[in-house]
Design an enzyme around this catalytic site. Structure first.
Site, PDB file in Angstrom:
ATOM      1  N   THR A 532    -129.613 -17.797 -61.033  1.00 55.08           N
ATOM      2  CA  THR A 532    -129.774 -16.676 -61.957  1.00 55.08           C
ATOM      3  C   THR A 532    -128.634 -16.707 -62.963  1.00 55.08           C
ATOM      4  O   THR A 532    -127.477 -16.936 -62.598  1.00 55.08           O
ATOM      5  CB  THR A 532    -129.791 -15.327 -61.218  1.00 55.08           C
ATOM      6  OG1 THR A 532    -130.949 -15.300 -60.384  1.00 55.08           O
ATOM      7  CG2 THR A 532    -129.875 -14.164 -62.190  1.00 55.08           C
ATOM      8  N   PHE A 534    -126.466 -14.649 -65.571  1.00 55.02           N
ATOM      9  CA  PHE A 534    -126.044 -13.293 -65.885  1.00 55.02           C
ATOM     10  C   PHE A 534    -125.310 -13.327 -67.222  1.00 55.02           C
ATOM     11  O   PHE A 534    -124.704 -14.346 -67.557  1.00 55.02           O
ATOM     12  CB  PHE A 534    -125.065 -12.776 -64.822  1.00 55.02           C
ATOM     13  CG  PHE A 534    -125.683 -12.598 -63.463  1.00 55.02           C
ATOM     14  CD1 PHE A 534    -126.108 -11.353 -63.037  1.00 55.02           C
ATOM     15  CD2 PHE A 534    -125.849 -13.680 -62.601  1.00 55.02           C
ATOM     16  CE1 PHE A 534    -126.683 -11.178 -61.786  1.00 55.02           C
ATOM     17  CE2 PHE A 534    -126.428 -13.519 -61.350  1.00 55.02           C
ATOM     18  CZ  PHE A 534    -126.850 -12.261 -60.941  1.00 55.02           C
TER      19      PHE A 534
END
Ligand code: PEP
Ligand code: MN
Length: 634
Positions: A532, A534
């Site tokens: 992921t 960010f």
């Protein structure tokens, strides 16, 4: 022996226990762990352990079976992290120490220091007293070398390390260096070890060319027993029958040391191989095997180096090595140590922020142990304060209103794509900008109550993404009820509150740790390529401060085009003509304008700032709206 104290012990009882053991002749070290307080009692003194077990306040007594005590994992379960100025060695960090074999002149050490710093080294090395095989070889510049090393370290904000060869030099090394290196040839110079131990400075202890791992740990024990609090070990190759390389780098020592000891272990692939071309592959292998860091020799003119030229990397090779480690780190759920100046500077715009929790306060969505919290801990230095909030919008509000300096939000996942809600929020909050980014690997774990087993489980809670990313594992347990929850870490806090053995949750290892829950199975995600990305957000004023530093290499833009043929093509042509590399392009419907789209574009900023400025101006003229969401460094 290890004496585990009861949670409820009062200070007087503790004093009594310490007094009893000291009277018997033991040396005592207290360790305040996350879960329990323990006393380590070391000494070769015959004692019936039951005598200690019976003392009020003692929960249990565990004998240390290894000949090394303070260095053993039995003595301390958690990994030791070593603070050296702004750097922390160990834990989830990969620390790179680099510099020449020897300090040769002011110009040489200044030039190399700046180059290795620029590539991402955080500690500067340089020998001043060289233990050479030949008495006719260059012996080092002595105290002058140490002074120059310190000067170069200070000029670049880097702590420094150098090898000490004699107890007589102890005071001098205390003054000039941040870490004392004990060289391979001196690993078993016990008088030297005792003197260094008494200095209470961090020490890097290199493995002797003919030393076993146990010998290395026994030498570490000398340092610890004589006062050192912080010892890091270094594998630098051992003598075997192989002659192709200078030494045989024992990569297997890394996981072995990790099992036996809590001390960080670094690897020196330069002395380990003795051949420049072999340094990069062995450095990567060492990091992949779990090394906490590297010690690498770098020289701008290795052909004329006064020592170890053939194994010294050219600065360009070192830069490539750092880029490769940067790419490898997320796979290992680790982070390269960085020096503070490389982080966004903190602006003084919001005096209302409480700095009690640390110099920087960062907001994230979720509960403690959330993946967002993990990402921010890896992006920012150790001592930042964190602010858990319920919704993504709250994170934007907290940044906008100055309740926190920064916020962190997930923006895209390799398996499930963009998190559109956050893209929309970036548009809705024009005073908030992207100032950085962090990609982490997402590893899901099945977490239950302490004492629970997989057989006890009836129900599994997690965020819908957590459940779907572990579908294959969950399919193997069709009888379990799968319950969607608003947050992964929140699901673990929930099962902890409920206290039922039949409940489990899916979340990070951090979530298990902060809620004191048990990991039933690690790594249950279907696809291990689960990352992921960010982004770090801050108020515009702060973003502008950073933009001025001119070091940003990535821009996130959003624009809309007219609903006419070729309008997107014309916008992208502006980038293509200037050779500006596009790393992301995504379209998103514009709210309230059915079938009209916004385009999100991430580009690499070319080194000549002017080119990028021109591109932005032209892009503005061929699009209907254009906004820069942020300029930042990746
Ligand atoms: C050095 O680091 O320069 C050095 C001499 O290393 P070792 O003690 O490992 O040979
Ligand atoms: Mn050397």
């Amino acid at each position: 022996m290890i004496v585990v104290l009861e949670h409820s012990i009062d200070p007087e009882e503790k004093r009594q226990i310490v007094g009893f053991l000291e009277e018997k002749g033991f040396r005592i070290r207290e360790i305040q762990g996350e879960e329990e307080t323990i006393l380590g009692a070391v000494g070769i003194i015959p004692i019936d352990l039951r005598e200690v077990e019976l003392l009020p306040g003692v929960a249990r007594v565990i004998p240390i079976t290894k000949p090394y005590k303070l260095a053993s994992r039995e003595f301390k379960r958690e990994d030791t992290s070593i603070p050296v100025g702004p750097v922390k060695i160990g834990g989830s960090r990969i620390t790179v120490i680099a510099g020449p074999c020897s300090v040769e002149s002011r110009e040489q050490i200044m030039e190399i220091a700046a180059l290795v710093r620029e590539s991402g080294a955080v500690i500067l090395r340089g020998g001043a007293y060289k233990p050479r095989s030949s008495p006719y070889a260059f012996q080092g510049l002595g105290e002058t070398g140490l002074k120059l090393l310190k000067e170069a370290g200070e000029a670049n904000g880097m702590p420094v390390i150098s090898e000490i060869v004699s107890p007589e030099h102890a005071r001098m090394f205390s003054e000039y260096t941040d870490i004392l290196q004990v060289g391979a040839r001196n690993m078993q110079n016990f008088e030297l070890l005792k003197t260094i131990g008494a200095l209470h400075k961090p020490v890097l202890l290199k493995r002797g060319p003919a030393a076993t791992i146990q010998d290395l740990l026994m030498s570490a024990e000398y340092l610890l027993a004589h006062g050192s609090e912080y010892v890091m070990l270094c594998e630098r190759g051992i003598r075997t029958f192989e002659t192709y390389t200078r030494n045989t780098l024992d990569i297997s020592a890394i996981p072995v040391v990790k099992k036996l000891s809590h001390l960080p272990i670094l690897v020196d692939p330069s002395h380990g191989t003795g051949i420049r071309a072999k340094v990069l592959p062995m450095a990567l292998a060492a990091v992949a095997a779990g090394a906490d860091g590297l010690v690498v020799e770098v020289h701008t003119d290795p052909e004329h180096a006064l020592s170890d030229g053939p194994q010294s990397l050219y600065p360009e090779q070192f830069e490539k090595l750092m880029r490769d480690i940067h790419a490898l780190a997320p796979v290992l759920s680790k982070e390269l140590s960085r020096l503070p100046e490389k982080l966004p500077k903190i602006s003084a715009y919001s005096p209302t922020i409480s700095t009690e929790q640390g110099p920087i306060l960062v907001a994230f969505q979720g509960e403690p142990g959330a993946f967002s919290e993990n990402a921010l801990q890896r992006y920012f230095p150790e001592n930042v304060g964190t602010l858990p909030l319920e919704h993504f919008r709250d994170v934007f509000d907290s940044v906008l209103t100055g309740k926190s300096h920064y916020g962190i939000i997930p923006i895209e996942n390799t398996l499930t794509g963009s998190i559109h809600q956050n893209y929309d929020l970036l548009l809705q909050y024009p005073d908030v900008r992207i100032v950085g980014e962090k990609t982490i690997r997402i590893i899901h774990n099945l977490i239950g109550l302490p004492g629970a087993t997989i057989e006890d489980i009836r129900r599994v809670y997690s965020h819908p993404q957590g459940l779907s990313q572990c579908a294959r594992f969950l399919d193997g347990h069709p009888q379990w009820e799968k319950v969607p929850f608003y947050d992964t870490a929140g699901s673990i806090a929930f099962i902890a509150r409920e206290g039922k053995k039949e409940n489990a949750g899916i979340a990070s290892l951090d979530a298990a740790r902060v809620n004191r829950m048990n990991v039933l199975k690690e790594g249950i995600e279907t696809d291990s390529q689960n990352y992921t990305r960010f982004v770090i957000i801050a108020r515009e004023e702060l973003a502008r401060n950073e933009g001025q530093s001119g070091t940003a290499n990535r821009a996130s833009l959003v624009f809309s085009t007219s609903n006419t043929p070729g309008s997107l093509f014309r916008a992208l042509q502006v980038l293509a003509e200037r050779n500006i590399n596009m790393v992301k392009l995504e379209s998103r419907p514009i709210a309230g304008k059915p079938w009209e789209e916004m385009f999100y574009v991430d580009v690499d900023i070319p080194p000549e700032r002017g080119t990028f400025q021109k591109a932005l101006e032209e892009l503005a003229s061929v699009t209907e709206t254009l906004r820069t969401l942020g300029l930042y460094t990746v």
